[in-house]
Design a protein around this motif. Sequence first.
Motif, PDB file in Angstrom:
ATOM      1  N   LYS A 176     -27.321  19.788 -53.314  1.00  0.00           N
ATOM      2  CA  LYS A 176     -27.429  18.821 -52.214  1.00  0.00           C
ATOM      3  C   LYS A 176     -27.497  19.530 -50.869  1.00  0.00           C
ATOM      4  O   LYS A 176     -28.238  19.125 -49.980  1.00  0.00           O
ATOM      5  CB  LYS A 176     -26.246  17.859 -52.237  1.00  0.00           C
ATOM      6  CG  LYS A 176     -26.308  16.845 -53.340  1.00  0.00           C
ATOM      7  CD  LYS A 176     -25.081  15.954 -53.295  1.00  0.00           C
ATOM      8  CE  LYS A 176     -25.073  14.994 -54.450  1.00  0.00           C
ATOM      9  NZ  LYS A 176     -23.823  14.222 -54.476  1.00  0.00           N
ATOM     10  N   LYS A 177     -26.727  20.598 -50.724  1.00  0.00           N
ATOM     11  CA  LYS A 177     -26.677  21.319 -49.460  1.00  0.00           C
ATOM     12  C   LYS A 177     -28.032  21.972 -49.153  1.00  0.00           C
ATOM     13  O   LYS A 177     -28.471  22.002 -48.015  1.00  0.00           O
ATOM     14  CB  LYS A 177     -25.574  22.382 -49.509  1.00  0.00           C
ATOM     15  CG  LYS A 177     -25.281  23.026 -48.181  1.00  0.00           C
ATOM     16  CD  LYS A 177     -24.088  23.936 -48.310  1.00  0.00           C
ATOM     17  CE  LYS A 177     -23.844  24.646 -46.996  1.00  0.00           C
ATOM     18  NZ  LYS A 177     -22.741  25.592 -47.103  1.00  0.00           N
ATOM     19  N   ARG A 178     -28.686  22.510 -50.198  1.00  0.00           N
ATOM     20  CA  ARG A 178     -29.991  23.132 -50.015  1.00  0.00           C
ATOM     21  C   ARG A 178     -31.100  22.105 -49.916  1.00  0.00           C
ATOM     22  O   ARG A 178     -32.226  22.442 -49.582  1.00  0.00           O
ATOM     23  CB  ARG A 178     -30.284  24.092 -51.172  1.00  0.00           C
ATOM     24  CG  ARG A 178     -29.448  25.347 -51.144  1.00  0.00           C
ATOM     25  CD  ARG A 178     -29.924  26.313 -52.195  1.00  0.00           C
ATOM     26  NE  ARG A 178     -30.037  25.645 -53.482  1.00  0.00           N
ATOM     27  CZ  ARG A 178     -29.499  26.066 -54.613  1.00  0.00           C
ATOM     28  NH1 ARG A 178     -28.821  27.179 -54.621  1.00  0.00           N
ATOM     29  NH2 ARG A 178     -29.648  25.406 -55.723  1.00  0.00           N
ATOM     30  N   GLY A 179     -30.796  20.864 -50.318  1.00  0.00           N
ATOM     31  CA  GLY A 179     -31.818  19.820 -50.261  1.00  0.00           C
ATOM     32  C   GLY A 179     -32.784  19.856 -51.417  1.00  0.00           C
ATOM     33  O   GLY A 179     -33.859  19.298 -51.358  1.00  0.00           O
ATOM     34  N   ILE A 180     -32.397  20.542 -52.492  1.00  0.00           N
ATOM     35  CA  ILE A 180     -33.278  20.635 -53.664  1.00  0.00           C
ATOM     36  C   ILE A 180     -33.080  19.389 -54.514  1.00  0.00           C
ATOM     37  O   ILE A 180     -31.984  19.086 -54.958  1.00  0.00           O
ATOM     38  CB  ILE A 180     -32.962  21.897 -54.489  1.00  0.00           C
ATOM     39  CG1 ILE A 180     -33.196  23.126 -53.640  1.00  0.00           C
ATOM     40  CG2 ILE A 180     -33.798  21.929 -55.756  1.00  0.00           C
ATOM     41  CD1 ILE A 180     -32.763  24.413 -54.289  1.00  0.00           C
TER      42      ILE A 180
END
Length: 182
Positions: A176-180
């Motif tokens: 989620k943090k990387r937006g993947i």
Amino acid sequence: MSTVAIGLLWIFLYDPSNGPINQFTSALGLGQFNWLGDPNLAMVAILIVVIWQFSPFYMILFKAAMVGIPEELYESAKIDGANGWKQFLYITFPSLMPTIVTSSVLAIVGSLKAFDIFFIMTGGGPGNATEILGTYMYSQGFVNFNMGYASTIAAVMFLIAFVCVLIIQFIDYKRKKRGILS
């Protein structure tokens, strides 16, 4: 269905001499198998039962998640020229990630606390081929009356489940943090 009922049903289905599964395999010319008595087949036989028992629950979770995906996303993707595979990869799969994470946690915790189906169908046998932590804990605590050791096994089972859930949650957080695929 009750796990006891499921276990008894599948014991009947796996019966080496009169079970419908062996009648079917014999009709195909494969012969008869001692599904729950053969150490090489017993775990596979029980895992088939567990999959049969729990797959409807997970399918309901995924169906509910899929119904919640807005149809407009697919329409937009179609207009932009996305084929079915790209729609799955960029819309369906990311939308199902929370359900995948939840299902993974439930499956891991459920598998670590499994006891009843293994105990009913084989009791951990033949020759400990289907011995899992739950049946081992039971035999240590209630057969060998070694309650301290059984309690330690229970604590280790909790720690294994806790660590697995933490790892899944950490991976999901990083994703989620990387937006993947979020």
